[in-house]
Design an enzyme around this catalytic site. Structure first.
Site, PDB file in Angstrom:
ATOM      1  CE  LYS A   1      -2.402   0.308   3.608  1.00 42.68           C
ATOM      2  NZ  LYS A   1      -3.277   0.743   4.708  1.00 42.68           N
TER       3      LYS A   1
ATOM      4  NE  ARG B   1      -6.345   3.312  12.711  1.00 48.75           N
ATOM      5  CZ  ARG B   1      -5.415   2.803  11.938  1.00 48.75           C
ATOM      6  NH1 ARG B   1      -5.635   1.681  11.276  1.00 48.75           N
ATOM      7  NH2 ARG B   1      -4.252   3.398  11.812  1.00 48.75           N
TER       8      ARG B   1
ATOM      9  NE  ARG C   1      10.392  -8.284   4.308  1.00 49.85           N
ATOM     10  CZ  ARG C   1       9.315  -7.628   4.736  1.00 49.85           C
ATOM     11  NH1 ARG C   1       9.274  -7.096   5.930  1.00 49.85           N
ATOM     12  NH2 ARG C   1       8.262  -7.539   3.948  1.00 49.85           N
TER      13      ARG C   1
ATOM     14  NE  ARG D   1      14.165  -6.697  10.769  1.00 47.86           N
ATOM     15  CZ  ARG D   1      15.395  -6.248  10.811  1.00 47.86           C
ATOM     16  NH1 ARG D   1      16.108  -6.377  11.905  1.00 47.86           N
ATOM     17  NH2 ARG D   1      15.944  -5.636   9.784  1.00 47.86           N
TER      18      ARG D   1
ATOM     19  NE  ARG E   1       2.318  -7.290  12.030  1.00 52.79           N
ATOM     20  CZ  ARG E   1       3.372  -7.569  11.259  1.00 52.79           C
ATOM     21  NH1 ARG E   1       3.332  -7.338   9.960  1.00 52.79           N
ATOM     22  NH2 ARG E   1       4.449  -8.090  11.785  1.00 52.79           N
TER      23      ARG E   1
END
Ligand code: ZN
Length: 227
Positions: free
Chosen positions: A28, A103, A142, A175, A186
């Site tokens: 986005k 939101r 990643r 990470r 999430r």
């Protein structure tokens, strides 16, 4: 400079109001930047709006700063006031793009009334859709080099030697070990908060874009579908 050819640029209409929806990791940010540039309109995110008020030390900014410092959540009422103030700025006269606001359905209703009152046409809603499995793969593949900070992706941009940084030849790291779990949580939170908004906008000027394609293709398909 990138060597990819830029898609054909459309000439901007007199006003252009856009609202971007999409899960974290859908690309986005990239599309927001390109759309804002293409239509010469400001890209307004909730964070940007609040920081601007705080910088200006306005009444609203002072209240927002207080809430932010104590780690509280800004109320609908306060966020609505901030958006009203932001959309009244001269750089919004020819239109704007919103990211991260509204939101809630209450905020969406408020925005509709506010824009009508200010003489803006209702926003075109662009929803960049990417399936959860693909977002998980994008994020969790990643790897980074702890020494030089280079970022690799096991799928789209793998290191030349498995597991090793191309520059430093030391072991790449991830990470977080529970990446999949974290991303799933999430995304679930995003779904819960966004589903009612999508329901609200679906019967209006709503465009769903397949975000699994390359950024250039996604950008061009958004331009082609906007009228
Ligand atoms: Zn390295």
């Amino acid at each position: 400079m990138s060597s990819t050819t830029e898609p054909i640029i459309q000439s901007p209409p007199s006003t252009r109001t856009l609202l971007l929806l999409g899960p974290p990791g859908c690309g986005k940010g990239t599309q927001a930047e390109r759309l804002a540039r293409n239509f010469s309109i400001p890209a307004i995110s909730t964070g940007e709006m609040i920081r601007a008020e705080i910088r200006a030390s306005s009444e609203l900014g002072k209240i927002a700063a207080g809430v932010t410092i104590t780690g509280g959540l800004l109320s609908d009422e306060l966020v609505n006031k901030i958006i009203k103030s932001r959309l009244s700025q001269p750089d919004c006269a020819a239109g704007f793009m919103l990211d991260g606001y509204p939101r809630t359905v209450d905020q969406a209703r408020y925005l509709g009334e506010l824009m009508a009152g200010m003489g803006f046409s209702q926003p075109s809603v662009v929803h960049i859709d990417v399936p959860a499995e693909q977002l998980i793969a994008r994020t969790c593949n990643r790897r980074f080099c702890p020494q030089c900070g280079s970022i690799f992706n096991l799928q789209s941009h793998p290191p030349k030697e498995a597991g090793l940084c191309d520059n430093c030849h030391i072991e790449l790291q991830q990470r977080s070990d529970d990446c999949e779990e974290t991303v799933k949580n999430r995304l679930a939170a995003y779904e819960r908060s966004t589903a009612p908004l999508i329901d609200f906008y679906q019967s209006r000027d709503y465009l769903r874009v397949d975000g699994t394609r390359s950024p250039d293709v996604v950008f061009q398909s958004i331009l082609d579908s906007l009228h």
